[in-house]
Design a protein around this motif. Structure first.
Motif, PDB file in Angstrom:
ATOM      1  N   ASP A 205      32.051  29.437  43.147  1.00  0.00           N
ATOM      2  CA  ASP A 205      32.288  28.562  42.108  1.00  0.00           C
ATOM      3  C   ASP A 205      34.098  29.354  42.053  1.00  0.00           C
ATOM      4  OD1 ASP A 205      33.042  30.636  40.583  1.00  0.00           O
ATOM      5  OD2 ASP A 205      30.595  30.472  40.659  1.00  0.00           O
ATOM      6  N   VAL A 206      34.680  28.519  40.347  1.00  0.00           N
ATOM      7  CA  VAL A 206      36.540  28.566  40.559  1.00  0.00           C
ATOM      8  C   VAL A 206      36.206  30.035  39.933  1.00  0.00           C
ATOM      9  CG1 VAL A 206      35.740  28.355  38.924  1.00  0.00           C
ATOM     10  CG2 VAL A 206      38.114  27.241  39.262  1.00  0.00           C
ATOM     11  N   LEU A 207      34.805  30.634  39.538  1.00  0.00           N
ATOM     12  CA  LEU A 207      35.702  32.156  39.493  1.00  0.00           C
ATOM     13  C   LEU A 207      35.816  33.071  40.104  1.00  0.00           C
ATOM     14  CD1 LEU A 207      35.260  34.315  36.862  1.00  0.00           C
ATOM     15  CD2 LEU A 207      32.869  34.676  37.514  1.00  0.00           C
ATOM     16  N   TRP A 208      35.392  33.247  41.530  1.00  0.00           N
ATOM     17  CA  TRP A 208      35.467  33.515  42.217  1.00  0.00           C
ATOM     18  C   TRP A 208      37.039  32.724  44.141  1.00  0.00           C
ATOM     19  CZ3 TRP A 208      33.143  38.423  43.884  1.00  0.00           C
ATOM     20  CH2 TRP A 208      32.117  38.529  42.638  1.00  0.00           C
ATOM     21  N   ASP A 209      36.918  32.263  43.406  1.00  0.00           N
ATOM     22  CA  ASP A 209      38.553  31.780  44.029  1.00  0.00           C
ATOM     23  C   ASP A 209      39.322  31.851  43.444  1.00  0.00           C
ATOM     24  OD1 ASP A 209      39.071  30.046  47.029  1.00  0.00           O
ATOM     25  OD2 ASP A 209      39.860  28.338  44.822  1.00  0.00           O
ATOM     26  N   LEU A 210      39.493  31.700  42.261  1.00  0.00           N
ATOM     27  CA  LEU A 210      40.956  31.199  41.378  1.00  0.00           C
ATOM     28  C   LEU A 210      41.086  32.738  40.848  1.00  0.00           C
ATOM     29  CD1 LEU A 210      41.583  27.786  40.414  1.00  0.00           C
ATOM     30  CD2 LEU A 210      42.500  28.524  42.179  1.00  0.00           C
ATOM     31  N   ALA A 211      39.906  33.239  39.773  1.00  0.00           N
ATOM     32  CA  ALA A 211      40.505  34.393  39.137  1.00  0.00           C
ATOM     33  C   ALA A 211      40.426  35.341  39.806  1.00  0.00           C
ATOM     34  CB  ALA A 211      39.116  34.240  38.826  1.00  0.00           C
ATOM     35  N   PRO A 212      39.859  35.405  41.394  1.00  0.00           N
ATOM     36  CA  PRO A 212      41.179  37.150  41.970  1.00  0.00           C
ATOM     37  C   PRO A 212      41.781  37.073  41.351  1.00  0.00           C
ATOM     38  CG  PRO A 212      39.015  36.044  43.086  1.00  0.00           C
ATOM     39  CD  PRO A 212      39.777  34.704  41.822  1.00  0.00           C
ATOM     40  N   HIS A 213      43.343  36.537  41.803  1.00  0.00           N
ATOM     41  CA  HIS A 213      44.237  36.208  41.471  1.00  0.00           C
ATOM     42  C   HIS A 213      45.071  37.216  39.685  1.00  0.00           C
ATOM     43  CE1 HIS A 213      45.710  34.665  45.506  1.00  0.00           C
ATOM     44  NE2 HIS A 213      45.177  32.957  45.247  1.00  0.00           N
ATOM     45  N   ASP A 214      44.297  36.863  39.154  1.00  0.00           N
ATOM     46  CA  ASP A 214      44.886  37.142  37.976  1.00  0.00           C
ATOM     47  C   ASP A 214      44.041  37.935  37.854  1.00  0.00           C
ATOM     48  OD1 ASP A 214      45.623  33.740  36.686  1.00  0.00           O
ATOM     49  OD2 ASP A 214      43.858  33.860  38.130  1.00  0.00           O
ATOM     50  N   VAL A 215      42.864  38.124  37.896  1.00  0.00           N
ATOM     51  CA  VAL A 215      42.076  39.468  37.631  1.00  0.00           C
ATOM     52  C   VAL A 215      42.937  40.807  38.226  1.00  0.00           C
ATOM     53  CG1 VAL A 215      40.418  41.027  37.877  1.00  0.00           C
ATOM     54  CG2 VAL A 215      39.655  39.002  36.921  1.00  0.00           C
ATOM     55  N   ALA A 216      43.454  40.674  39.778  1.00  0.00           N
ATOM     56  CA  ALA A 216      44.414  41.759  40.114  1.00  0.00           C
ATOM     57  C   ALA A 216      45.667  41.813  39.568  1.00  0.00           C
ATOM     58  CB  ALA A 216      44.301  41.443  41.513  1.00  0.00           C
ATOM     59  N   ILE A 217      46.580  40.861  38.967  1.00  0.00           N
ATOM     60  CA  ILE A 217      47.482  41.059  38.272  1.00  0.00           C
ATOM     61  C   ILE A 217      47.578  41.634  36.572  1.00  0.00           C
ATOM     62  CG2 ILE A 217      49.512  39.952  37.174  1.00  0.00           C
ATOM     63  CD1 ILE A 217      48.705  36.967  38.663  1.00  0.00           C
ATOM     64  N   ALA A 218      45.923  41.264  36.535  1.00  0.00           N
ATOM     65  CA  ALA A 218      46.004  42.038  34.342  1.00  0.00           C
ATOM     66  C   ALA A 218      45.843  42.904  34.860  1.00  0.00           C
ATOM     67  CB  ALA A 218      44.809  41.663  34.313  1.00  0.00           C
ATOM     68  N   LEU A 219      45.149  43.956  36.387  1.00  0.00           N
ATOM     69  CA  LEU A 219      44.691  45.766  36.695  1.00  0.00           C
ATOM     70  C   LEU A 219      45.879  46.053  36.543  1.00  0.00           C
ATOM     71  CD1 LEU A 219      41.148  45.913  38.031  1.00  0.00           C
ATOM     72  CD2 LEU A 219      41.132  44.758  36.009  1.00  0.00           C
ATOM     73  N   HIS A 220      46.561  45.189  37.257  1.00  0.00           N
ATOM     74  CA  HIS A 220      47.754  45.666  38.309  1.00  0.00           C
ATOM     75  C   HIS A 220      48.665  46.210  37.009  1.00  0.00           C
ATOM     76  CE1 HIS A 220      50.613  46.679  40.753  1.00  0.00           C
ATOM     77  NE2 HIS A 220      51.274  45.802  40.664  1.00  0.00           N
ATOM     78  N   LEU A 221      48.839  44.961  35.675  1.00  0.00           N
ATOM     79  CA  LEU A 221      49.815  44.827  34.923  1.00  0.00           C
ATOM     80  C   LEU A 221      48.985  46.193  33.829  1.00  0.00           C
ATOM     81  CD1 LEU A 221      51.229  41.765  34.713  1.00  0.00           C
ATOM     82  CD2 LEU A 221      52.237  43.558  35.795  1.00  0.00           C
ATOM     83  N   VAL A 222      48.663  45.924  33.374  1.00  0.00           N
ATOM     84  CA  VAL A 222      47.634  46.732  32.343  1.00  0.00           C
ATOM     85  C   VAL A 222      48.152  48.039  32.828  1.00  0.00           C
ATOM     86  CG1 VAL A 222      46.028  47.280  30.798  1.00  0.00           C
ATOM     87  CG2 VAL A 222      46.522  44.987  31.167  1.00  0.00           C
ATOM     88  N   GLY A 223      47.545  48.455  33.954  1.00  0.00           N
ATOM     89  CA  GLY A 223      47.416  49.805  35.041  1.00  0.00           C
ATOM     90  C   GLY A 223      46.003  50.398  33.996  1.00  0.00           C
ATOM     91  N   GLU A 224      45.012  49.871  33.977  1.00  0.00           N
ATOM     92  CA  GLU A 224      43.401  50.389  32.847  1.00  0.00           C
ATOM     93  C   GLU A 224      42.193  49.527  34.154  1.00  0.00           C
ATOM     94  OE1 GLU A 224      43.339  50.545  29.216  1.00  0.00           O
ATOM     95  OE2 GLU A 224      45.187  50.380  28.996  1.00  0.00           O
ATOM     96  N   THR A 225      40.851  49.656  33.938  1.00  0.00           N
ATOM     97  CA  THR A 225      39.901  49.567  33.765  1.00  0.00           C
ATOM     98  C   THR A 225      38.774  48.989  33.350  1.00  0.00           C
ATOM     99  OG1 THR A 225      39.799  50.816  35.947  1.00  0.00           O
ATOM    100  CG2 THR A 225      38.200  49.588  35.372  1.00  0.00           C
ATOM    101  N   PRO A 226      39.140  48.025  32.626  1.00  0.00           N
ATOM    102  CA  PRO A 226      38.656  47.104  31.506  1.00  0.00           C
ATOM    103  C   PRO A 226      37.476  47.965  31.557  1.00  0.00           C
ATOM    104  CG  PRO A 226      38.248  45.594  33.265  1.00  0.00           C
ATOM    105  CD  PRO A 226      39.434  46.633  34.155  1.00  0.00           C
ATOM    106  N   VAL A 227      36.871  48.351  30.212  1.00  0.00           N
ATOM    107  CA  VAL A 227      35.520  48.435  29.851  1.00  0.00           C
ATOM    108  C   VAL A 227      34.796  47.011  29.548  1.00  0.00           C
ATOM    109  CG1 VAL A 227      35.903  51.265  29.039  1.00  0.00           C
ATOM    110  CG2 VAL A 227      36.669  49.315  27.776  1.00  0.00           C
ATOM    111  N   GLU A 228      34.940  46.070  29.549  1.00  0.00           N
ATOM    112  CA  GLU A 228      34.467  45.254  28.561  1.00  0.00           C
ATOM    113  C   GLU A 228      34.719  43.631  29.442  1.00  0.00           C
ATOM    114  OE1 GLU A 228      34.118  45.199  24.409  1.00  0.00           O
ATOM    115  OE2 GLU A 228      35.400  43.771  24.500  1.00  0.00           O
ATOM    116  N   VAL A 229      33.726  42.850  29.137  1.00  0.00           N
ATOM    117  CA  VAL A 229      34.234  42.131  30.275  1.00  0.00           C
ATOM    118  C   VAL A 229      33.167  40.617  29.389  1.00  0.00           C
ATOM    119  CG1 VAL A 229      34.394  40.298  31.505  1.00  0.00           C
ATOM    120  CG2 VAL A 229      34.698  42.552  32.278  1.00  0.00           C
TER     121      VAL A 229
END
Ligand SMILES: NC(=O)c1ccc[n+]([C@@H]2O[C@H](COP(=O)([O-])OP(=O)(O)OC[C@H]3O[C@@H](n4cnc5c(N)ncnc54)[C@H](O)[C@@H]3O)[C@@H](O)[C@H]2O)c1
Length: 342
Positions: free
Chosen positions: A166-190
């Protein structure tokens, strides 16, 4: 290992794998020895374009070749765990295309196996190597942007025909990786919302919100239903806002000053027009280096120097954990509008 030639194999040469074969073939000190794919047509394609690469249908021909020290895996995500574990068992360093796996415990297993065997694992989070993302991270680190508040990312394009993911597992890995990399934290809630409009089985549009311990937020919108390809990231900070539009040919990154706003508490503006607008807008120079080249070089360097690649297994695992949480939230409970019937 320092200056030795590194011989590698590529497993899966469908849509994306040939890009790995091309990039690796252009690198000094690296030789693509073998490429494996189940489909004869894909093997023929590689044999025509890269006659120096031996093609095979059998991944064991790659895994049992003792001259090969690393394998690049570009098979569909649901196969990553089995192929990666087989490669690690055969003593190969592994580069695995994103997402690392489609189940958290499989991603954990890959990371644990590589660690136990002292082998490197890297994940194809390409955008961590994009010069635009590297520049944004640099701007954040220098403090020029002020405090980082939130980011919003949109990634849309027509979906691939006959998709098995699905689109979540195909496209969003890019954005999630960018977000974790730029924020520098692990999210606590999704929290996430998704919809299927034309496909009964796979989510075609999703909105994902990440909450970080510091209170920072990230919102990600991915969709396969818009024909206009969109790649837009906004990073809002106390002093400046960064807009990264990957569809722009020249000014991919623009930095907006906080701007002017005379709508409130301004004696001078009381009798004049009240307005607001951006301040100066600057487009910093962005290197034109191909991210895929930087990504492959980082993995090869990690093998040579026994260092950690930027997009290492732990990074891939954290992305899978976020995607897993988003999947569980997609069609979960919502708060209903007062008076509406659930
Ligand atoms: N980094 C990026 O920007 C990017 C872009 C596209 C795809 N990808 C990733 O690359 C991976 C592959 O995606 P794709 O679009 O190329 O898929 P694809 O279906 O076009 O290609 C996958 C290939 O793997 C082959 N294959 C499957 N199982 C195999 C096995 N056991 N042994 C040998 N070959 C096998 C298939 O025959 C197929 O040709 C996915 O993880 C995807 O997310 C990354």
């Amino acid at each position: 290992m320092k200056d030795e030639l590194i011989r590698v194999g590529v497993i899966g040469v469908g849509y994306w794998g040939p890009n790995l074969v091309r990039t690796l073939s252009e690198m000094d000190g690296v030789e693509v020895a073998r490429a494996a794919d189940l489909r004869p047509g894909r093997r023929e394609f590689i044999a025509r374009r890269f006659p120096q690469v031996t093609t095979t249908a059998e991944i064991n021909d790659v895994l049992h070749d003792e001259s090969i020290s690393a394998v690049f895996i570009a098979t569909p995500p649901a196969t990553h765990r089995d192929v990666a574990i087989a490669a690690l068992d055969a003593g190969k360093h592994v580069f695995i295309e994103k997402p690392l796996a489609t189940v958290v415990h499989e991603a954990e297993e890959i990371v644990a196996s590589a660690k136990a065997k002292h082998l490197k694992v890297a994940v194809g989070h390409l955008f961590l190597y994009h010069p635009a993302v590297i520049k944004i991270r640099e701007l954040l680190t220098t403090g020029e942007l002020g405090d980082f508040f939130f980011l919003a990312s949109t990634r849309c394009n027509p979906g691939p025909p006959q998709t098995k993911v699905d689109v979540l597992w195909d496209l969003a890995p890019h954005d999630v990786a960018i977000a974790l990399h730029l924020v520098g934290e692990t999210p606590v809630e999704v929290t996430a919302r998704g919809a299927r409009f034309t496909n009964a089985q796979f989510t075609e549009t999703a909105y994902v919100n990440l909450g970080f311990p510091s209170g920072r937020m990230a919102q990600i919108n991915v969709s396969w239903l818009t024909p206009n390809k969109t790649r837009n990231l906004q990073l809002v900070c106390s002093k400046k806002t960064v807009v990264y539009d990957d569809m722009e040919m020249v000014e991919k990154v623009r930095v907006f000053d906080a701007g002017q706003d005379n709508r409130v508490n301004s004696k001078e503006s009381a009798s004049g027009p009240l307005s607001y607008g951006p301040g100066s807008i600057v487009a910093p120079a962005i290197a034109s280096t191909e991210p895929l080249r930087l990504e492959c070089e980082d993995f090869v360097r990690s093998i040579r120097d026994n260092s950690e690649p930027v997009s290492n297994g732990q990074c891939g695992l954290e992305v899978v954990r976020v995607l897993d949480a988003a999947s569980r939230s997609l069609y979960g409970r919502a708060a209903y509008v007062t008076g509406a019937r659930p």
